[in-house]
Design an enzyme around this catalytic site. Structure first.
Site, PDB file in Angstrom:
ATOM      1  N   HIS A 111       0.188   7.317   9.901  1.00 56.99           N
ATOM      2  CA  HIS A 111       0.343   7.830  10.550  1.00 56.99           C
ATOM      3  C   HIS A 111       0.748   8.575  12.375  1.00 56.99           C
ATOM      4  O   HIS A 111       1.718   9.329  11.401  1.00 56.99           O
ATOM      5  CB  HIS A 111       1.204   5.761  11.414  1.00 56.99           C
ATOM      6  N   ARG A 117      -4.327  -6.398   5.517  1.00 59.18           N
ATOM      7  CA  ARG A 117      -3.559  -6.274   5.852  1.00 59.18           C
ATOM      8  C   ARG A 117      -4.059  -6.971   7.809  1.00 59.18           C
ATOM      9  O   ARG A 117      -2.823  -7.242   8.377  1.00 59.18           O
ATOM     10  CB  ARG A 117      -2.841  -4.642   6.563  1.00 59.18           C
ATOM     11  N   LEU A 166       0.654  -1.435   0.169  1.00 60.91           N
ATOM     12  CA  LEU A 166       0.207   0.211  -0.002  1.00 60.91           C
ATOM     13  C   LEU A 166       0.745   1.095   0.102  1.00 60.91           C
ATOM     14  O   LEU A 166       1.708   1.347   0.707  1.00 60.91           O
ATOM     15  CB  LEU A 166      -1.243   0.143   1.626  1.00 60.91           C
ATOM     16  N   VAL A 213       7.013   2.820   0.700  1.00 61.88           N
ATOM     17  CA  VAL A 213       5.831   2.293   0.564  1.00 61.88           C
ATOM     18  C   VAL A 213       5.269   2.873   2.040  1.00 61.88           C
ATOM     19  O   VAL A 213       4.930   2.117   3.107  1.00 61.88           O
ATOM     20  CB  VAL A 213       6.311   0.910   0.298  1.00 61.88           C
ATOM     21  N   GLU A 241       5.175  -3.873  13.048  1.00 61.39           N
ATOM     22  CA  GLU A 241       4.993  -2.992  14.239  1.00 61.39           C
ATOM     23  C   GLU A 241       3.409  -2.873  14.136  1.00 61.39           C
ATOM     24  O   GLU A 241       2.456  -2.434  15.180  1.00 61.39           O
ATOM     25  CB  GLU A 241       5.643  -1.729  14.046  1.00 61.39           C
ATOM     26  N   ASP A 242       2.343  -2.344  13.361  1.00 66.47           N
ATOM     27  CA  ASP A 242       1.066  -2.647  12.748  1.00 66.47           C
ATOM     28  C   ASP A 242       0.187  -3.613  13.959  1.00 66.47           C
ATOM     29  O   ASP A 242      -0.999  -3.307  13.739  1.00 66.47           O
ATOM     30  CB  ASP A 242       0.847  -2.286  11.389  1.00 66.47           C
ATOM     31  N   ARG A 269      -5.967   5.011   9.279  1.00 70.57           N
ATOM     32  CA  ARG A 269      -6.049   3.128   9.677  1.00 70.57           C
ATOM     33  C   ARG A 269      -6.600   2.620  11.005  1.00 70.57           C
ATOM     34  O   ARG A 269      -6.820   2.185  11.189  1.00 70.57           O
ATOM     35  CB  ARG A 269      -4.976   3.061   9.334  1.00 70.57           C
ATOM     36  N   ASP A 314       2.785  -5.865   2.725  1.00 68.55           N
ATOM     37  CA  ASP A 314       2.844  -4.911   3.217  1.00 68.55           C
ATOM     38  C   ASP A 314       3.722  -5.675   5.210  1.00 68.55           C
ATOM     39  O   ASP A 314       3.779  -5.120   6.203  1.00 68.55           O
ATOM     40  CB  ASP A 314       1.955  -4.228   3.861  1.00 68.55           C
ATOM     41  N   CYS A 346       8.219   0.781  11.974  1.00 67.94           N
ATOM     42  CA  CYS A 346       7.105  -0.036  12.097  1.00 67.94           C
ATOM     43  C   CYS A 346       8.002  -1.640  11.228  1.00 67.94           C
ATOM     44  O   CYS A 346       7.810  -2.654  11.720  1.00 67.94           O
ATOM     45  CB  CYS A 346       7.272   0.064  10.702  1.00 67.94           C
TER      46      CYS A 346
END
Length: 280
Positions: free
Chosen positions: A170, A95, A27, A265, A75-76, A142, A70, A271
């Site tokens: 973010h 994701r 993404l 990206v 981290e996400d 997000r 991704d 991240c």
């Protein structure tokens, strides 16, 4: 809290390899830039080896999944604080399956793993800033209000404040912790507006490290036995003016790390790992 760990103390890092599909399918907020996959892998290897060898962390390295372009941005997928790990529910549908591999590794570490059961809630780890004293949650494309409320319910010992994120993906795209009580913040109007909002909401006072470049404000702080304050930050080749600001942190071990390719990206230094502190 008596016996509470020093802010930034860390024993383990979870990372994930780069999927071959990243260059074409990851993404992006804005398209156009071609990712040099070979260089991306070299940069990620340097980052991982820095955590493992320079800093002595136990690095758990998950394999990539071609169907999850991704997936390197671990981290996400989870927010870890103390012995509790909250698995997130990304605002990006593509994701959501990334949490499956993360769930297993966090359970294997004997953490108390909590899953996000609210179907209306979305949360990305890149929107969560833990200062050691409280949480700031970025409300972004997000992460939504329900996601922030779910996090507050899981981590009841800490105040949780919500910050509107504009101009970037973010909250941590332009704001991270650069040390105990020290917020690294970008210079853009969007970043400064977020900082002002955080300062107004918080009962705590924070010092700030203002970087000329928003991207450079995404740095990784750790407190490592025998090394003290450690900061992974973007290189002088990438951001010469911001690198000069980091060099003013005299009592730090400063480690410049390139991130030219994953930045294409929307990836930052934070991240690419989940850092946690496991008591022996």
């Amino acid at each position: 809290m008596a016996g509470a760990p020093v802010f930034g103390t860390c024993t383990h890092a979870v990372v994930r390899d780069i999927a071959d599909s990243l260059g074409a399918e990851a993404l992006r907020m804005s398209g156009g830039k071609t990712v040099d996959m070979e260089r991306a892998r070299k940069e990620h290897q340097v980052y991982t080896e820095c955590l493992r060898y320079k800093l002595g962390l136990e690095v758990l390295q998950l394999p990539a999944d071609l169907s999850l372009p991704d997936c390197v941005f671990v981290e996400d997928t989870a927010v870890v604080c103390g012995d509790t790990a909250l698995l997130t529910r990304s605002g990006a549908l593509s994701r959501r399956r990334e949490v499956e591999a993360m769930k297993k590794v966090l359970e294997d570490l004997n953490l108390n793993v909590v899953e996000m059961t609210d179907e209306a809630a979305t949360l990305d780890g890149g929107d969560i800033l833990f200062t050691g004293k409280e949480f700031f949650v970025g409300l972004s494309k997000r992460t939504n209000q329900r996601g922030a409320e779910f996090l507050a319910d899981v981590f009841k010992d800490y105040a949780v404040s919500k910050v509107t994120v504009t101009g970037t993906l973010h909250l941590k795209s332009y704001c991270t912790m650069a040390g105990p009580g020290l917020i690294a913040i970008g210079s853009s109007e969007h970043a400064q507006k977020a900082l002002k909002s955080m300062q107004e909401m918080s009962e705590h006072r924070y010092d700030k490290l203002t970087l000329p470049d928003d991207e450079a404000a995404n740095c990784v702080y750790l407190n490592i036995p025998n090394k003290g304050h450690v900061l992974l930050h973007r290189t002088s080749e990438e951001f010469p003016e911001s690198a000069k600001v980091f060099e003013k942190l005299k009592d730090y071990l400063l480690i410049p790390v390139s991130n030219t390719e994953l930045a294409k990206v929307d990836g930052g230094l934070t991240c690419c790992s989940i850092l946690l502190n496991k008591k022996a």
